[in-house]
Design a protein around this motif. Structure first.
Motif, PDB file in Angstrom:
ATOM      1  N   THR A 112      -5.189  41.449   6.021  1.00  0.00           N
ATOM      2  CA  THR A 112      -5.927  40.204   6.801  1.00  0.00           C
ATOM      3  C   THR A 112      -5.035  39.257   6.996  1.00  0.00           C
ATOM      4  O   THR A 112      -5.100  38.350   8.147  1.00  0.00           O
ATOM      5  CB  THR A 112      -7.316  39.761   5.887  1.00  0.00           C
ATOM      6  OG1 THR A 112      -7.977  41.113   5.767  1.00  0.00           O
ATOM      7  CG2 THR A 112      -7.872  38.510   6.447  1.00  0.00           C
ATOM      8  N   TYR A 116      -4.598  36.967  10.522  1.00  0.00           N
ATOM      9  CA  TYR A 116      -4.761  35.678  10.540  1.00  0.00           C
ATOM     10  C   TYR A 116      -3.473  34.931  11.240  1.00  0.00           C
ATOM     11  O   TYR A 116      -3.477  33.732  11.869  1.00  0.00           O
ATOM     12  CB  TYR A 116      -5.122  34.864   9.185  1.00  0.00           C
ATOM     13  CG  TYR A 116      -6.646  35.070   8.727  1.00  0.00           C
ATOM     14  CD1 TYR A 116      -7.557  34.425   9.786  1.00  0.00           C
ATOM     15  CD2 TYR A 116      -7.092  35.501   7.508  1.00  0.00           C
ATOM     16  CE1 TYR A 116      -8.842  34.336   9.467  1.00  0.00           C
ATOM     17  CE2 TYR A 116      -8.294  35.601   7.374  1.00  0.00           C
ATOM     18  CZ  TYR A 116      -9.251  34.838   8.271  1.00  0.00           C
ATOM     19  OH  TYR A 116     -10.749  35.002   7.976  1.00  0.00           O
ATOM     20  N   ARG A 120      -3.423  32.555  14.348  1.00  0.00           N
ATOM     21  CA  ARG A 120      -2.804  31.353  14.456  1.00  0.00           C
ATOM     22  C   ARG A 120      -1.543  31.180  15.194  1.00  0.00           C
ATOM     23  O   ARG A 120      -1.174  29.876  15.558  1.00  0.00           O
ATOM     24  CB  ARG A 120      -2.553  30.755  12.738  1.00  0.00           C
ATOM     25  CG  ARG A 120      -1.975  29.473  12.888  1.00  0.00           C
ATOM     26  CD  ARG A 120      -1.940  29.049  11.246  1.00  0.00           C
ATOM     27  NE  ARG A 120      -1.329  27.807  10.986  1.00  0.00           N
ATOM     28  CZ  ARG A 120      -0.290  27.629  10.234  1.00  0.00           C
ATOM     29  NH1 ARG A 120       0.337  28.307   9.687  1.00  0.00           N
ATOM     30  NH2 ARG A 120       0.011  26.152  10.290  1.00  0.00           N
ATOM     31  N   LEU A 351      -4.901  30.148   7.064  1.00  0.00           N
ATOM     32  CA  LEU A 351      -6.475  30.464   7.324  1.00  0.00           C
ATOM     33  C   LEU A 351      -7.050  29.252   7.941  1.00  0.00           C
ATOM     34  O   LEU A 351      -7.814  29.292   8.980  1.00  0.00           O
ATOM     35  CB  LEU A 351      -7.060  30.598   6.001  1.00  0.00           C
ATOM     36  CG  LEU A 351      -6.614  31.574   5.091  1.00  0.00           C
ATOM     37  CD1 LEU A 351      -7.394  31.668   3.671  1.00  0.00           C
ATOM     38  CD2 LEU A 351      -6.918  33.152   5.788  1.00  0.00           C
ATOM     39  N   ALA A 354      -5.897  29.451  11.650  1.00  0.00           N
ATOM     40  CA  ALA A 354      -6.616  30.707  12.156  1.00  0.00           C
ATOM     41  C   ALA A 354      -8.232  30.405  12.777  1.00  0.00           C
ATOM     42  O   ALA A 354      -8.585  30.810  13.639  1.00  0.00           O
ATOM     43  CB  ALA A 354      -6.699  31.970  11.452  1.00  0.00           C
ATOM     44  N   SER A 355      -8.827  29.661  11.646  1.00  0.00           N
ATOM     45  CA  SER A 355     -10.397  29.391  11.983  1.00  0.00           C
ATOM     46  C   SER A 355     -10.596  28.767  13.142  1.00  0.00           C
ATOM     47  O   SER A 355     -11.647  28.496  13.755  1.00  0.00           O
ATOM     48  CB  SER A 355     -10.823  28.865  10.696  1.00  0.00           C
ATOM     49  OG  SER A 355     -10.261  27.605  10.715  1.00  0.00           O
ATOM     50  N   PRO A 363     -11.078  38.782  12.449  1.00  0.00           N
ATOM     51  CA  PRO A 363     -10.302  39.114  11.235  1.00  0.00           C
ATOM     52  C   PRO A 363     -10.337  40.536  11.001  1.00  0.00           C
ATOM     53  O   PRO A 363     -11.554  41.069  11.084  1.00  0.00           O
ATOM     54  CB  PRO A 363     -10.152  38.293  10.123  1.00  0.00           C
ATOM     55  CG  PRO A 363     -11.713  37.748  10.278  1.00  0.00           C
ATOM     56  CD  PRO A 363     -11.922  37.394  11.815  1.00  0.00           C
TER      57      PRO A 363
END
Length: 387
Positions: A112, A116, A120, A351, A354-355, A363
């Motif tokens: 994961t 991510y 990003r 993280l 990436a969000s 993901p």
């Protein structure tokens, strides 16, 4: 609902939470389910419970072999006592049903984290890769050097080392999971019906893909592939830039026979469609390709990964302890402390980035249940058989 009890502990399924995505069951009744380990008064921790029924009217011999394999997995786990290796407990037999209990690892898989970092559009740092590699190498060294009660080497090889088997814990520690497909020299092992690659073929060593004998150096090759992907998003077995016809032309007659036999085995074992491509790449990749793939890596990670993914096991590191020492020396040479806290800080930043990304796939699914349950073909081989 209480699945079973053992001594003062019980294992409880929480029926209030959805299990549709988490419960798995095989055709012969093997079940894998998340549960709570608890006393009479309170819950203690989350675990994974796997079970096998006592009988099968359709295939009793196959089921008994699977039960023997599950007992063997639990027996082997009693020797894997290392803080970086997830625990497995059991076997427990209650009313004929066989159970084993595994840690439900908290955190995020390296699989994961790779996803991510791609979302990003920023690679994880060389320090992070060195840190994760050193922690995994330390766990592998412990497993590879395990001995039984009489001091005899157990010859453990993980055989399924890949990014989905490595987790970063909430405090930044690294955990290696799932020795369900491990090879060992435990007495009384059940013979395999078909020698074949164990685990995710995309991370298998060349010798595993070509159905040759594996040893601890095979795990080191897999670790090299994981670190290469973690650090570059690239993979040695990718066929995106090569034509299968060109690869086949590069084969000698002797190697061509091995590739054909391995491809037939993959088909009989119902391995994924991409297994044939991985077999062909494993038989044809060159030292120049390894050099080119690892060129973007920073020193000393470049030299370490380059040596890990050599086709000939003799050209790799000869022990996980040697790999761990090199990775830790590389980490120390960076001049700034890097451990669990720094790893966690970096991942939290990844993280967050990436969000906020858009127009990307979600993901990787973060299921912590073993994706491949025990089948008849997972039975570990006798010592004098081909692994």
């Amino acid at each position: 609902m209480i699945l079973f009890s053992h001594g003062d502990l019980s294992y409880e399924v929480d029926l209030s939470r959805p299990l549709v995505e988490e419960l798995a069951q095989s055709r012969l009744g093997e079940m894998t389910v998340p549960a709570w380990e608890r006393t009479e008064k309170k819950r203690l921790r989350e675990v994974i419970v796997r079970s096998l029924p006592p009988t099968s009217s359709d295939e009793p011999e196959t089921l008994e072999r699977m039960r023997a394999r599950l007992r063997e997995e639990a027996h082997l786990a009693t020797y894997l006592q290392h803080p970086r290796i997830a625990r497995t407990l059991g076997p427990y037999e209650v009313q004929g049903v066989l159970y084993i209990v595994s840690d439900r690892v908290e955190g995020t898989s390296i699989n994961t984290l790779i996803t991510y970092s791609q979302m990003r559009e920023k690679l994880l740092s060389p320090a992070f890769c060195l840190y994760v590699g050193a922690e995994v190498a330390g766990a592998l060294h412990s497993a590879h050097t395990c001995k039984d009660e009489n001091g005899a080497p157990l010859g453990i090889v993980h055989r399924d080392l890949n990014p989905a088997r490595i987790f970063l814990e909430p405090e930044g520690g690294v955990i290696l999971t799932d020795f369900a497909r491990a090879r060992s020299l435990l007495p009384g092992r059940v013979a395999s019906t078909l020698p074949r690659p164990q685990g995710d073929v995309f991370y298998c060593s060349p010798e595993a893909l070509l159905c040759e004998e594996t040893d601890p150096r095979s795990d080191l090759f897999s670790l090299g592939l994981v670190l290469l992907e973690l650090a570059t998003w690239r993979h040695l077995y990718s066929t995106a830039t090569v034509r299968p016809d060109d690869l086949e032309e590069a084969l000698t007659e002797k190697v061509k026979g091995k590739v054909l036999d391995a491809a037939m085995t993959a088909m009989e074992a119902d391995l994924p469609d991409h297994a044939e491509d991985c077999i062909l790449r494993a038989a044809t990749f060159t030292r120049e390709e390894v050099d080119e793939l690892t060129q973007p890596l920073a020193h000393p990670l470049r030299a370490i990964v380059r040596r890990l993914i050599q086709r000939n096991p003799e050209d790799r590191y000869q022990s996980a302890a040697e790999v761990e020492a090199e990775l830790r020396a590389g980490l120390a040479a960076l001049g700034a402390p890097y451990g669990p806290k720094e790893a966690l800080d970096e991942v939290l930043l990844s993280l967050t980035g990436a969000s906020m990304s858009r127009d990307v796939l979600g993901p990787t699914s973060e299921s912590q249940l073993p994706p491949n349950m025990v089948t008849e073909e997972d039975i570990i081989n006798e010592r004098d058989s081909t692994p």
